[in-house]
Design an enzyme around this catalytic site. Structure first.
Site, short mmCIF file in Angstrom:
data_model
loop_
_atom_site.label_atom_id
_atom_site.label_comp_id
_atom_site.label_asym_id
_atom_site.label_seq_id
_atom_site.Cartn_x
_atom_site.Cartn_y
_atom_site.Cartn_z
N LYS A 105 0.84 -1.22 0.00
CA LYS A 105 0.00 0.00 0.00
C LYS A 105 0.87 1.25 0.00
O LYS A 105 0.60 2.20 -0.73
CB LYS A 105 -0.86 0.05 1.27
N LYS A 117 2.42 -4.02 11.04
CA LYS A 117 1.06 -4.31 11.52
C LYS A 117 1.14 -4.90 12.91
O LYS A 117 2.12 -5.56 13.26
CB LYS A 117 0.39 -5.33 10.58
N SER A 359 -2.88 9.02 7.20
CA SER A 359 -1.98 8.81 8.34
C SER A 359 -0.62 9.46 8.05
O SER A 359 0.00 10.05 8.93
CB SER A 359 -1.75 7.31 8.58
N1 GLU Z 1 -5.16 0.07 9.33
C1 GLU Z 1 -5.18 0.82 8.12
C2 GLU Z 1 -4.78 -0.06 6.96
O1 GLU Z 1 -4.89 -1.27 7.00
C3 GLU Z 1 -4.40 2.13 8.22
C4 GLU Z 1 -2.95 1.99 8.55
C5 GLU Z 1 -2.28 3.32 8.88
O2 GLU Z 1 -2.93 4.33 8.85
O3 GLU Z 1 -1.08 3.28 9.17
O4 GLU Z 1 -4.43 0.42 5.91
#
Ligand code: GLU
Length: 426
Positions: A105, A117, A359
């Site tokens: 991502k 994560k 974020s």
């Molecule tokens: N938990 C979200 C995701 O899976 C956001 C992660 C973030 O903002 O660092 O993309």
């Protein structure tokens, strides 16, 4: 049979494991890009993975010990970044896969991060506020050595919200003895959060929805949409689409689902949902989540947990496009069936990257101590989402691959390049 072929077959047999899903796609892409085995070996597992045990004093005076994880997939490009989920079904392999997907991502969105994560095996729906606070603080104490604003930056994920993030930020600031807003994102505004962060994932999905429907010539207003999941992501997305005139014909939550071909009254559902996104318990004409996925619609949006679209239900889906709002909702086998049936899948690693994009904006604002207004955040999110979408789409046309493989190609190339110039791989 070569070791690699054996490994691919083995991975295909065990598709329900998200880490194997990640490794299966990674293997394919490393072969397409003709990368050395070392690149696959470097990326197939997180560089670091920590398991922690967190003792929590419960309200009845007993102590319960929870298991938690933090995975840091790869920091060749920059610090690792990704949410923390609180859920009874969290597993170590799931957290490792989710960290890998975060790397992808960040890669497609061109953010200066690798993926991370975290997860804790718990059921926040069964815990009091005080117990949740003690668990959140305990988790931060347990992982504090390996996280930090320039190391690994957590954020919300399934069943973690701005309040939990605020406790975590406070605990980290206590441990480090300084205010450290950039340690974590998804904070309440008053603690250095960014405007637009709470709705960011769904806003990003909303832009993706508009891009893919326009591209496929589906009139936005006439489309019928099913959203499985009515939490932070699913509920805001339903709201944005409904406000645009889209007919939301089905929604699901942890208790079941409702479907109405004439369109659901989204504002009333939003008003009646609880803080975990549950609303269907209020209805008598409920169907199951599995039945929901197979109802007629134009766009199906799984916005709950992983592993929902499988080889069993893929032949029966009645949609034209799947937009993955959840992480990992489609198994590799299901995707193959959908592709054969001409159903487009917009992958999670592209579709739901709005959250990590904002974020990143939050972290930048924390670092510079200067805060932007909502119009600026919205505009930059839209630009970044459109750029990522175009890059993925063009790569998929150029290499004649699906959009998931295209995103893997762009992101893996970036990771491998960073690792190569650092001298980690040839
Ligand atoms: N938990 C979200 C995701 O899976 C956001 C992660 C973030 O903002 O660092 O993309």
């Amino acid at each position: 049979m070569s070791v690699q072929v054996k490994e691919i077959i083995q991975l295909q047999e065990e598709v329900s494991n998200p880490l194997h899903e990640f490794q299966h796609h990674l293997r394919e892409v490393c072969e397409l890009l003709r990368y050395s085995e070392a690149v696959y070996e470097l990326l197939k597992e997180p560089l670091r993975f920590l398991t922690v045990r967190i003792p929590v004093r419960m309200d009845d005076g007993t102590t319960k010990v929870f298991t938690g994880y933090r995975a840091q997939h790869n920091d060749a490009v920059g610090p690792t970044k990704g949410g923390i989920r609180f859920h009874p079904e969290v597993t170590g392999d799931e957290v490792k896969a989710l960290a890998g997907w975060m790397s992808l991502k960040c890669g497609i969105a061109d953010l200066p991060y690798g993926g991370g994560k975290g997860g804790v095996i718990c059921d926040p729906r069964q815990m009091s506020t005080a117990e949740l606070e003690r668990l959140s603080r305990g988790y931060v104490r347990a992982v504090s050595q390996i996280v930090g604003p320039t190391k690994d930056i957590p954020a919300p994920d399934v069943f973690t919200n701005p309040q939990i993030i605020a406790w975590m930020m406070d605990e980290y600031s206590e441990i480090r003895e300084f205010e450290s807003p950039g340690f974590i994102t998804g904070k309440p505004l008053v603690l250095g959060g960014s405007v637009g962060r709470e709705t960011a994932t769904s806003k990003g999905l909303y832009h993706i929805y508009n891009l893919i429907t326009q591209m496929k010539g589906i009139p936005t207003q006439d489309a019928r949409v099913i959203i499985q999941g009515f939490g932070n992501v699913g509920s805001y997305l339903a709201k944005f689409l409904y406000e645009q005139g889209v007919k939301i014909v089905g929604i699901g939550d942890a208790n079941g689902a409702i479907y109405d071909a004439g369109g659901l009254d989204v504002p009333s559902l939003l008003e009646r949902r609880d803080s975990f996104g549950a609303v269907t318990q209020l209805f008598t004409n409920k169907i199951s989540n599995q039945e929901l996925l197979e109802q007629p619609c134009d766009i199906l949006i799984p916005a709950a947990l992983g592993g929902q679209l499988t080889k069993e239900n893929a032949p029966r889906l009645q949609c034209k496009i799947v937009i993955e709002a959840a992480n990992g909702p489609t198994t590799a086998e299901a995707e193959r069936i959908l592709q054969e049936r001409g159903i487009i899948v917009v992958p999670d690693i592209l579709a739901n990257s709005g959250g990590v994009i904002v974020s990143y904006f939050e972290w930048v604002q924390n670092n510079q101590g200067f805060y932007w207004d909502e119009a600026t955040v919205d505009k930059m999110l839209q630009e970044k989402t459109e750029r990522s979408f175009r890059k993925a789409y063009e790569t998929s046309l150029q290499y004649k691959v699906n959009m998931r493989t295209a995103v893997y190609m762009v992101a893996v190339r970036r990771l491998a390049e960073a690792a190569r110039v650092r001298g980690w791989v040839d």
